[in-house]
Design a protein around this motif. Sequence first.
Motif, PDB file in Angstrom:
ATOM      1  N   GLU A  76      -3.254  13.966  -5.230  1.00 57.61           N
ATOM      2  CA  GLU A  76      -2.656  13.832  -3.905  1.00 57.61           C
ATOM      3  C   GLU A  76      -2.848  12.425  -3.342  1.00 57.61           C
ATOM      4  N   ASN A  77      -4.049  11.870  -3.465  1.00 56.94           N
ATOM      5  CA  ASN A  77      -4.270  10.526  -2.915  1.00 56.94           C
ATOM      6  C   ASN A  77      -3.485   9.474  -3.679  1.00 56.94           C
ATOM      7  N   THR A  78      -3.357   9.658  -4.999  1.00 54.07           N
ATOM      8  CA  THR A  78      -2.559   8.721  -5.796  1.00 54.07           C
ATOM      9  C   THR A  78      -1.094   8.805  -5.401  1.00 54.07           C
ATOM     10  N   ARG A  79      -0.615  10.016  -5.197  1.00 49.86           N
ATOM     11  CA  ARG A  79       0.778  10.201  -4.793  1.00 49.86           C
ATOM     12  C   ARG A  79       1.028   9.615  -3.407  1.00 49.86           C
ATOM     13  N   THR A  80       0.053   9.750  -2.510  1.00 56.17           N
ATOM     14  CA  THR A  80       0.199   9.187  -1.166  1.00 56.17           C
ATOM     15  C   THR A  80       0.295   7.666  -1.220  1.00 56.17           C
ATOM     16  N   ASN A  81      -0.559   7.028  -2.017  1.00 60.19           N
ATOM     17  CA  ASN A  81      -0.522   5.567  -2.148  1.00 60.19           C
ATOM     18  C   ASN A  81       0.785   5.100  -2.777  1.00 60.19           C
ATOM     19  N   ARG A  82       1.232   5.834  -3.790  1.00 57.11           N
ATOM     20  CA  ARG A  82       2.489   5.455  -4.442  1.00 57.11           C
ATOM     21  C   ARG A  82       3.662   5.574  -3.479  1.00 57.11           C
ATOM     22  N   ASP A  83       3.719   6.680  -2.748  1.00 49.97           N
ATOM     23  CA  ASP A  83       4.830   6.887  -1.820  1.00 49.97           C
ATOM     24  C   ASP A  83       4.854   5.811  -0.738  1.00 49.97           C
ATOM     25  N   SER A  84       3.675   5.404  -0.271  1.00 48.21           N
ATOM     26  CA  SER A  84       3.616   4.356   0.746  1.00 48.21           C
ATOM     27  C   SER A  84       4.124   3.028   0.188  1.00 48.21           C
ATOM     28  N   THR A  85       3.725   2.707  -1.044  1.00 50.96           N
ATOM     29  CA  THR A  85       4.171   1.461  -1.672  1.00 50.96           C
ATOM     30  C   THR A  85       5.673   1.483  -1.930  1.00 50.96           C
ATOM     31  N   VAL A  86       6.162   2.609  -2.426  1.00 44.63           N
ATOM     32  CA  VAL A  86       7.594   2.737  -2.716  1.00 44.63           C
ATOM     33  C   VAL A  86       8.410   2.653  -1.430  1.00 44.63           C
ATOM     34  N   ARG A  87       7.934   3.273  -0.383  1.00 44.99           N
ATOM     35  CA  ARG A  87       8.659   3.240   0.889  1.00 44.99           C
ATOM     36  C   ARG A  87       8.771   1.809   1.423  1.00 44.99           C
ATOM     37  N   ALA A  88       7.691   1.033   1.304  1.00 48.89           N
ATOM     38  CA  ALA A  88       7.743  -0.362   1.743  1.00 48.89           C
ATOM     39  C   ALA A  88       8.748  -1.157   0.903  1.00 48.89           C
ATOM     40  N   PHE A  89       8.791  -0.886  -0.397  1.00 54.77           N
ATOM     41  CA  PHE A  89       9.750  -1.563  -1.268  1.00 54.77           C
ATOM     42  C   PHE A  89      11.182  -1.187  -0.907  1.00 54.77           C
ATOM     43  N   GLN A  90      11.425   0.089  -0.654  1.00 48.98           N
ATOM     44  CA  GLN A  90      12.767   0.534  -0.272  1.00 48.98           C
ATOM     45  C   GLN A  90      13.211  -0.107   1.046  1.00 48.98           C
ATOM     46  N   GLU A  91      12.306  -0.194   1.994  1.00 53.96           N
ATOM     47  CA  GLU A  91      12.652  -0.808   3.276  1.00 53.96           C
ATOM     48  C   GLU A  91      12.955  -2.293   3.111  1.00 53.96           C
ATOM     49  N   TRP A  92      12.191  -2.962   2.249  1.00 51.74           N
ATOM     50  CA  TRP A  92      12.460  -4.385   2.004  1.00 51.74           C
ATOM     51  C   TRP A  92      13.833  -4.563   1.354  1.00 51.74           C
ATOM     52  N   CYS A  93      14.162  -3.715   0.388  1.00 45.61           N
ATOM     53  CA  CYS A  93      15.469  -3.812  -0.265  1.00 45.61           C
ATOM     54  C   CYS A  93      16.594  -3.582   0.733  1.00 45.61           C
ATOM     55  N   ALA A  94      16.401  -2.642   1.662  1.00 45.70           N
ATOM     56  CA  ALA A  94      17.449  -2.335   2.642  1.00 45.70           C
ATOM     57  C   ALA A  94      17.636  -3.473   3.642  1.00 45.70           C
ATOM     58  N   ARG A  95      16.606  -4.270   3.863  1.00 51.18           N
ATOM     59  CA  ARG A  95      16.708  -5.369   4.827  1.00 51.18           C
ATOM     60  C   ARG A  95      17.379  -6.608   4.251  1.00 51.18           C
ATOM     61  N   GLN A  96      17.557  -6.661   2.948  1.00 50.76           N
ATOM     62  CA  GLN A  96      18.154  -7.853   2.354  1.00 50.76           C
ATOM     63  C   GLN A  96      19.633  -7.944   2.712  1.00 50.76           C
ATOM     64  N   ARG A 132      -0.965  -6.764  -7.477  1.00 53.40           N
ATOM     65  CA  ARG A 132      -0.780  -6.246  -8.835  1.00 53.40           C
ATOM     66  C   ARG A 132      -0.650  -4.721  -8.823  1.00 53.40           C
ATOM     67  N   GLN A 133      -1.478  -4.045  -8.025  1.00 49.95           N
ATOM     68  CA  GLN A 133      -1.393  -2.596  -7.929  1.00 49.95           C
ATOM     69  C   GLN A 133      -0.069  -2.164  -7.312  1.00 49.95           C
ATOM     70  N   TYR A 134       0.387  -2.856  -6.268  1.00 45.29           N
ATOM     71  CA  TYR A 134       1.661  -2.517  -5.635  1.00 45.29           C
ATOM     72  C   TYR A 134       2.804  -2.614  -6.638  1.00 45.29           C
ATOM     73  N   MET A 135       2.850  -3.717  -7.373  1.00 47.06           N
ATOM     74  CA  MET A 135       3.952  -3.924  -8.309  1.00 47.06           C
ATOM     75  C   MET A 135       3.875  -2.950  -9.483  1.00 47.06           C
ATOM     76  N   SER A 136       2.671  -2.554  -9.875  1.00 55.10           N
ATOM     77  CA  SER A 136       2.524  -1.578 -10.950  1.00 55.10           C
ATOM     78  C   SER A 136       3.037  -0.215 -10.510  1.00 55.10           C
TER      79      SER A 136
END
Length: 201
Positions: A76-96, A132-136
Amino acid sequence: MTAQHLERLGLELDDSTEPEVLDAELVHAQEEPEPVRYLVTRHTMLGPGEMPSWTDVDFRVSAEDKEELDEPDLAENTRTNRDSTVRAFQEWCARQDPPQAAYPCTTVTYTAYGLHLIGRGKTGEFKPDTVRQYMSRIWNWQPEDMRPDPSRVRGKIRLWRPAGRLTGRPRSPSPTCSSAWPGATRPPWPRPTATSTVARS
């Protein structure tokens, strides 16, 4: 046959003769089902004359297996961290401008986001290992057969990491004989003698 058909055949139609109209039923040829087509990828290995012999049963899982596979593979904690990182990436892509696709993303998009995080990290917001963790996480989130090339981002993080370590808190120098024991040329405890060494053995 109609008058037009008779004229094409070179036959004359008497004005007193009415064309005969016949009722006919169109018969459609029975359509045969298309054969099963398999997707052959760059990982497929077939010998001479070999073809897959799979049937429908080879592609269907049981209800129990499907229920198990539907459960997440991450803690659960790994999934929470991944979802947070992915959400930030998706928001950055949408702002381009124009917006960029986040899933699946191209190597250009992945690299640009990595450089974006590295730039923020150099101002003190992130550490190299954090980026590095975010990009992984983002790389693992992508489809397996469409993952971007991470080599340039990893190289930039490696290049940044030594500089990041140098800008951290300086380490205190190890004590020397002269600083620990002023006027002394050796530690105050006696050196082990041959007798003491033999006694310990």
